[in-house]
Design an enzyme around this catalytic site. Structure first.
Site, PDB file in Angstrom:
ATOM      1  CB  THR A  42     -16.111  -1.991  -8.677  1.00  0.00           C
ATOM      2  OG1 THR A  42     -16.221  -3.004  -7.687  1.00  0.00           O
ATOM      3  CG2 THR A  42     -17.392  -1.910  -9.473  1.00  0.00           C
ATOM      4  CG  LEU A  66     -15.062  -8.720  -0.275  1.00  0.00           C
ATOM      5  CD1 LEU A  66     -15.420  -7.551   0.615  1.00  0.00           C
ATOM      6  CD2 LEU A  66     -13.680  -9.239   0.101  1.00  0.00           C
ATOM      7  CG  ASP A  90      -2.171   0.871   0.975  1.00  0.00           C
ATOM      8  OD1 ASP A  90      -3.256   0.289   0.770  1.00  0.00           O
ATOM      9  OD2 ASP A  90      -2.051   2.115   0.964  1.00  0.00           O
ATOM     10  N   GLY A 121     -26.413   2.257   1.449  1.00  0.00           N
ATOM     11  CA  GLY A 121     -25.241   3.127   1.575  1.00  0.00           C
ATOM     12  C   GLY A 121     -24.001   2.295   1.321  1.00  0.00           C
ATOM     13  N   GLY A 154     -36.318   0.310   4.062  1.00  0.00           N
ATOM     14  CA  GLY A 154     -35.585   0.902   5.180  1.00  0.00           C
ATOM     15  C   GLY A 154     -35.207   2.330   4.876  1.00  0.00           C
ATOM     16  CG  ASN A 169     -22.514  -3.967  -6.430  1.00  0.00           C
ATOM     17  OD1 ASN A 169     -22.701  -5.059  -5.912  1.00  0.00           O
ATOM     18  ND2 ASN A 169     -21.416  -3.267  -6.215  1.00  0.00           N
ATOM     19  CB  CYS A 179     -20.109  -1.243  -3.243  1.00  0.00           C
ATOM     20  SG  CYS A 179     -18.441  -1.772  -2.824  1.00  0.00           S
ATOM     21  CD  GLU A 185     -13.779  -9.978  -3.514  1.00  0.00           C
ATOM     22  OE1 GLU A 185     -12.694 -10.477  -3.842  1.00  0.00           O
ATOM     23  OE2 GLU A 185     -14.712 -10.672  -3.072  1.00  0.00           O
ATOM     24  CG  LEU A 188     -37.368  -8.829  -1.822  1.00  0.00           C
ATOM     25  CD1 LEU A 188     -38.452  -9.900  -1.925  1.00  0.00           C
ATOM     26  CD2 LEU A 188     -37.458  -7.903  -3.032  1.00  0.00           C
TER      27      LEU A 188
HETATM   28  P1  NAD Z   1     -10.095   1.117   0.122  1.00  0.00           P
HETATM   29  O1  NAD Z   1     -10.153   2.563  -0.074  1.00  0.00           O
HETATM   30  O2  NAD Z   1     -10.495   0.515   1.454  1.00  0.00           O
HETATM   31  O3  NAD Z   1      -8.654   0.569  -0.221  1.00  0.00           O
HETATM   32  C1  NAD Z   1      -7.863   0.993  -1.290  1.00  0.00           C
HETATM   33  C2  NAD Z   1      -6.406   1.012  -0.849  1.00  0.00           C
HETATM   34  O4  NAD Z   1      -5.580   1.317  -1.973  1.00  0.00           O
HETATM   35  C3  NAD Z   1      -6.094   2.072   0.221  1.00  0.00           C
HETATM   36  O5  NAD Z   1      -5.463   1.454   1.317  1.00  0.00           O
HETATM   37  C4  NAD Z   1      -5.141   3.056  -0.497  1.00  0.00           C
HETATM   38  O6  NAD Z   1      -4.189   3.597   0.367  1.00  0.00           O
HETATM   39  C5  NAD Z   1      -4.520   2.145  -1.531  1.00  0.00           C
HETATM   40  N1  NAD Z   1      -3.960   2.853  -2.685  1.00  0.00           N
HETATM   41  C6  NAD Z   1      -4.473   3.900  -3.369  1.00  0.00           C
HETATM   42  N2  NAD Z   1      -3.657   4.229  -4.397  1.00  0.00           N
HETATM   43  C7  NAD Z   1      -2.606   3.369  -4.353  1.00  0.00           C
HETATM   44  C8  NAD Z   1      -1.442   3.207  -5.131  1.00  0.00           C
HETATM   45  N3  NAD Z   1      -1.199   3.993  -6.156  1.00  0.00           N
HETATM   46  N4  NAD Z   1      -0.572   2.227  -4.798  1.00  0.00           N
HETATM   47  C9  NAD Z   1      -0.827   1.441  -3.730  1.00  0.00           C
HETATM   48  N5  NAD Z   1      -1.916   1.540  -2.947  1.00  0.00           N
HETATM   49  C10 NAD Z   1      -2.795   2.499  -3.259  1.00  0.00           C
HETATM   50  O7  NAD Z   1     -11.028   0.487  -1.027  1.00  0.00           O
HETATM   51  P2  NAD Z   1     -11.773  -0.935  -1.009  1.00  0.00           P
HETATM   52  O8  NAD Z   1     -13.068  -0.840  -0.264  1.00  0.00           O
HETATM   53  O9  NAD Z   1     -10.814  -1.994  -0.661  1.00  0.00           O
HETATM   54  O10 NAD Z   1     -12.179  -1.059  -2.546  1.00  0.00           O
HETATM   55  C11 NAD Z   1     -11.247  -1.339  -3.559  1.00  0.00           C
HETATM   56  C12 NAD Z   1     -11.997  -1.639  -4.835  1.00  0.00           C
HETATM   57  O11 NAD Z   1     -12.811  -2.830  -4.646  1.00  0.00           O
HETATM   58  C13 NAD Z   1     -12.973  -0.557  -5.269  1.00  0.00           C
HETATM   59  O12 NAD Z   1     -13.009  -0.510  -6.657  1.00  0.00           O
HETATM   60  C14 NAD Z   1     -14.296  -1.041  -4.734  1.00  0.00           C
HETATM   61  O13 NAD Z   1     -15.387  -0.531  -5.463  1.00  0.00           O
HETATM   62  C15 NAD Z   1     -14.163  -2.533  -4.919  1.00  0.00           C
HETATM   63  N6  NAD Z   1     -14.994  -3.347  -4.021  1.00  0.00           N
HETATM   64  C16 NAD Z   1     -15.120  -3.004  -2.712  1.00  0.00           C
HETATM   65  C17 NAD Z   1     -15.892  -3.798  -1.872  1.00  0.00           C
HETATM   66  C18 NAD Z   1     -16.085  -3.431  -0.428  1.00  0.00           C
HETATM   67  O14 NAD Z   1     -16.974  -3.999   0.197  1.00  0.00           O
HETATM   68  N7  NAD Z   1     -15.293  -2.542   0.152  1.00  0.00           N
HETATM   69  C19 NAD Z   1     -16.517  -4.960  -2.371  1.00  0.00           C
HETATM   70  C20 NAD Z   1     -16.336  -5.283  -3.708  1.00  0.00           C
HETATM   71  C21 NAD Z   1     -15.561  -4.473  -4.526  1.00  0.00           C
END
Ligand code: NAD
Length: 434
Positions: free
Chosen positions: A120, A152, A30, A259, A255, A210, A262, A150, A252
Site C-alpha cells: 500500500t 485481502l 525475504d 486496529g 466497538g 481503507n 492497515c 492488495e 457499521l
Molecule cells: P509484513 O511486515 O508482514 O511483511 C513484509 C515482509 O517484507 C517481511 O517479512 C520483511 O522481512 C520483508 N522485507 C522487508 N524489507 C525487505 C527487503 N528489502 N527485501 C526483502 N524482504 C524484505 O507486511 P504485510 O502485512 O505483508 O504488508 C505488506 C504491504 O501490504 C504493506 O504495504 C501493507 O500495508 C500492505 N497490505 C497489507 C495487508 C494485510 O492485511 N497485512 C492487506 C493489504 C495490503
C-alpha cells in the site's frame, strides 16, 4: 508464469502460495533469513486459515523460499513487491524498503521484467519506482511497473485472494497489462471484474477503500456515544440504516475502534498525502481522532462500575480481530497498557495471539497472566472485558463463569452479548452504544 515475490510477510506469503496454487512457478524471497529457514522447514510464519493446505500442496513443487535476491529476480518474469510500508515519523508511508528494493532491481535486472507493487503506497509511487530502477540500471533492460493493490483481509486472506471482489491493475503499459490479465485469469468472473486503470488511480483506490471502511467505523462509534446518553441502541441504528441499499449493512458495527496493520496507518498516510498535495484532510483527521479515543471507551465504562486500582481484569481476545495472530495497532494493547497504568492486574486469553504479545511487547507480556481458556482468564476477576470477538467467546457457560468470577461484570467491547440474558443471570453488563 515464473514469479518472484519480494517480501514474504502476511501479503507475500499468501500471494506466493496462492499464485503457486494457480499453477505458476513461484520463488518467495525475504531478507529475513530466519523466516526463510522456517518456511523451508515447513513452519508457517503466520496464522491464516487455509494457508497450510495451499502451502503443503505446492511447496517444493512450484513454491520455493530463498533469502537470495538475485536468485529470485533472475528466475522471474513477474516480480511482486510485498514490502512493508509502515508509518513514518510524520505518519507518512515509509517507503524505504520499496526504494531500497527498486535500487537493487535496477542493479540486477537484465531482461524484460514486470515489477508489480502489492504494497500500500501513496499516489505517485509507481512513477517513483520506475525512476529509481531506471537510474540504477547497470545493464540495458526493459521493464514495466504495475500498481496492483492488495485487498485481502487477515483471517480470511486465502479465501480473499482466491475470490477477490475485484482486482485492480494500474499500468500505462499494454504489454504489462496483458501479462497481468493472464496471470489473474483464474480469479476473474463477471461479478468479480479486473479493472485496468492508471497506476495513480490504482494507488488511490487502495487508500480510498481503507479510508471509506475506517470512516464507517468511526461514524458509528461517534453515534454510539449519543446512544449511550439517550438510551438508544446502536445495533438497531446500524440495522435501520444498513437495510437502505445505498448504505448496506457492512462495517457499521460500533466497538472499540479499528486496529491492525492497515487502517490506522493508511488513514494517517492518506491525511499526509492530502496535505502534501495542498488538499484538506479534515474528514480523515476526524476519523482518526475518533478512533484513537474509542480504544479507551471500555476503560471509561469500567471506571463507571468499579475502581480500577487494585482490580483484577480478564481480557478476552488480544489480536486486532478474530482469526489472526496479528496484534499490530490492536486496541487490546492500548487497553492493557492503560489498565496496568491505572493499577489493575490482568489475566488475558487469546486463541492464537499470545506468542505475538510475547514477541513484540515482552515488557507488557511479563506483567500479564496468559490464561489457558476464557474461564481460566475470568477466575476471581472483578470484570471481564471482551476485546476481540473470537467465536470461542460466543457460546460460553455463563452460569459457570458467574461461579468463578469475583464480581459478575462484563464490559462487551464488541456488542456480541444479549444484555437481558446476562442481566437475568445476575451479571452487570455494559456495552458500546446500547
Ligand atoms: P509484513 O511486515 O508482514 O511483511 C513484509 C515482509 O517484507 C517481511 O517479512 C520483511 O522481512 C520483508 N522485507 C522487508 N524489507 C525487505 C527487503 N528489502 N527485501 C526483502 N524482504 C524484505 O507486511 P504485510 O502485512 O505483508 O504488508 C505488506 C504491504 O501490504 C504493506 O504495504 C501493507 O500495508 C500492505 N497490505 C497489507 C495487508 C494485510 O492485511 N497485512 C492487506 C493489504 C495490503
Amino acid at each position: 508464469m515464473k514469479i518472484a515475490v519480494i517480501g514474504t510477510g502476511y501479503v507475500g506469503l499468501v500471494l506466493g502460495c496462492c499464485l503457486a496454487d494457480f499453477g505458476n512457478d513461484v520463488i518467495c524471497m525475504d531478507k529475513d533469513s530466519k523466516k526463510v529457514e522456517m518456511l523451508n522447514n515447513n513452519i508457517l510464519t503466520i496464522y491464516e486459515p487455509g494457508l497450510r493446505e495451499v502451502f503443503e500442496r505446492n511447496k517444493g513443487k512450484r513454491l520455493f523460499f530463498t533469502d537470495d535476491f538475485k536468485e529470485a529476480v533472475s528466475f522471474a518474469k513477474v516480480i511482486f513487491l510485498a514490502l512493508p510500508t509502515p508509518m513514518g515519523k510524520h505518519y507518512e508511508a515509509d517507503l524505504s524498503a520499496i526504494k531500497a528494493v527498486a535500487r537493487d532491481l535496477g542493479r540486477t535486472i537484465d531482461g524484460y521484467k514486470v515489477i508489480v507493487n502489492k504494497s500500500t503506497v501513496p499516489v505517485g509511487t509507481a512513477r517513483l519506482v520506475r525512476k529509481i530502477i531506471k537510474e540504477s540500471l547497470e545493464k540495458e533492460a526493459d521493464f514495466d511497473v504495475v500498481s496492483n493493490p492488495e485487498f485481502l483481509r487477515e483471517g480470511a486472506a486465502v479465501k480473499d485472494f482466491q475470490n477477490p471482489d475485484r482486482t485492480i491493475i494500474g499500468t500505462d503499459s499494454e504489454k504489462a497489462g496483458q501479462i497481468m490479465l493472464s496471470l489473474y485469469k483464474p480469479v476473474a468472473r463477471v461479478d468479480k471484474p479486473i479493472i485496468l486503470t492508471s497506476p495513480e488511480t490504482a494507488e488511490i483506490i487502495k487508500y480510498a477503500s481503507n479510508a471509506m471502511l475506517a470512516t464507517r467505523i468511526s461514524f458509528m462509534n461517534q453515534l454510539s456515544h449519543l446512544c449511550d446518553k439517550t438510551g438508544a441502541d446502536i445495533k438497531d441504528v446500524a440495522k435501520g440504516i444498513g437495510l437502505d441499499k445505498r448504505i448496506g449493512p457492512k462495517f457499521l458495527q460500533a466497538g472499540i475502534g479499528y486496529g491492525g496493520s492497515c487502517f490506522p496507518k493508511d488513514v494517517k498516510a492518506l491525511i499526509y498525502t492530502l496535505k502534501e498535495n495542498g488538499c484538506s484532510a479534515s474528514l480523515f483527521e476526524a476519523v482518526d481522532e475518533i478512533n484513537e479515543k474509542q480504544k479507551r471507551a471500555v476503560i471509561e465504562k469500567l471506571k463507571e462500575k468499579i475502581s480500577v486500582k487494585g482490580s483484577l481484569i480478564a481480557i478476552w481476545g488480544i489480536s486486532f480481530k478474530p482469526r489472526t495472530d496479528d496484534i499490530r495497532e490492536a486496541p487490546s494493547i492500548v487497553i492493557m497498557q492503560e489498565l496496568l497504568k491505572n493499577g489493575a492486574k490482568i489475566r488475558a486469553y487469546d486463541p492464537v495471539a499470545v506468542q505475538s504479545v510475547k514477541k513484540f511487547y515482552p515488557e507488557l507480556a511479563g506483567r500479564i497472566y496468559f490464561a489457558a481458556d476464557p474461564y481460566d482468564a475470568a477466575e476471581n476477576t472483578d470484570s471481564i472485558i471482551l476485546v476481540t470477538e473470537w467465536d470461542v467467546f460466543r457460546n460460553l457457560d455463563f452460569e459457570k463463569l458467574k461461579s468463578i468470577v469475583k464480581n459478575p461484570l462484563i464490559i462487551d467491547g464488541r456488542n456480541i452479548y444479549d444484555r437481558k440474558e446476562l442481566e437475568g443471570m445476575g451479571f452487570s453488563y455494559s456495552a458500546i452504544g446500547r
